[in-house]
Design a protein around this motif. Structure first.
Motif, PDB file in Angstrom:
ATOM      1  N   MET A   1      80.777  41.105 -10.896  1.00 42.92           N
ATOM      2  CA  MET A   1      80.117  40.231 -11.825  1.00 42.92           C
ATOM      3  C   MET A   1      78.614  40.269 -11.563  1.00 42.92           C
ATOM      4  N   HIS A   2      77.803  40.199 -12.616  1.00 42.89           N
ATOM      5  CA  HIS A   2      76.357  40.263 -12.495  1.00 42.89           C
ATOM      6  C   HIS A   2      75.761  38.872 -12.729  1.00 42.89           C
ATOM      7  N   TYR A   3      74.948  38.433 -11.810  1.00 43.31           N
ATOM      8  CA  TYR A   3      74.269  37.136 -11.941  1.00 43.31           C
ATOM      9  C   TYR A   3      72.808  37.365 -12.248  1.00 43.31           C
ATOM     10  N   PHE A   4      72.250  36.478 -13.053  1.00 41.25           N
ATOM     11  CA  PHE A   4      70.836  36.545 -13.398  1.00 41.25           C
ATOM     12  C   PHE A   4      70.017  36.007 -12.225  1.00 41.25           C
ATOM     13  N   VAL A   5      69.065  36.788 -11.766  1.00 45.06           N
ATOM     14  CA  VAL A   5      68.177  36.366 -10.680  1.00 45.06           C
ATOM     15  C   VAL A   5      66.817  36.075 -11.300  1.00 45.06           C
TER      16      VAL A   5
END
Length: 82
Positions: A1-5
């Protein structure tokens, strides 16, 4: 899963918001999620908007506080004589 940084300010390490409206929305969302009231301000270093927990006008750094030398927190510390 990709999280917004989110992008952070180099001087203050706070999240950068490009305009006041998005910073206000983030403050409102923080109040809904956590019950924490936050205010927005424009950063003097990067020019973007940040969030703070200090009320506007409640914290004004005095010139005397800025010129004080930092002291050691070490117990029994005695500064050297010059």
């Amino acid at each position: 899963m990709h999280y917004f940084v989110p992008k952070r300010c180099a001087s203050t390490s706070k999240i950068m918001y490009h305009d006041k409206v998005t910073a206000q929305r983030a403050a409102e969302q923080s109040y809904i999620d956590r019950g924490t009231q936050l205010w927005t301000y424009r950063c003097q270093y990067c020019g973007c908007w940040h969030l703070t927990s200090h009320e506007p006008g409640s914290y004004l750094p005095s010139p005397a506080n800025r010129q004080q030398r930092q002291r050691s927190r070490k117990r029994g510390y005695k500064p050297r004589r010059r």
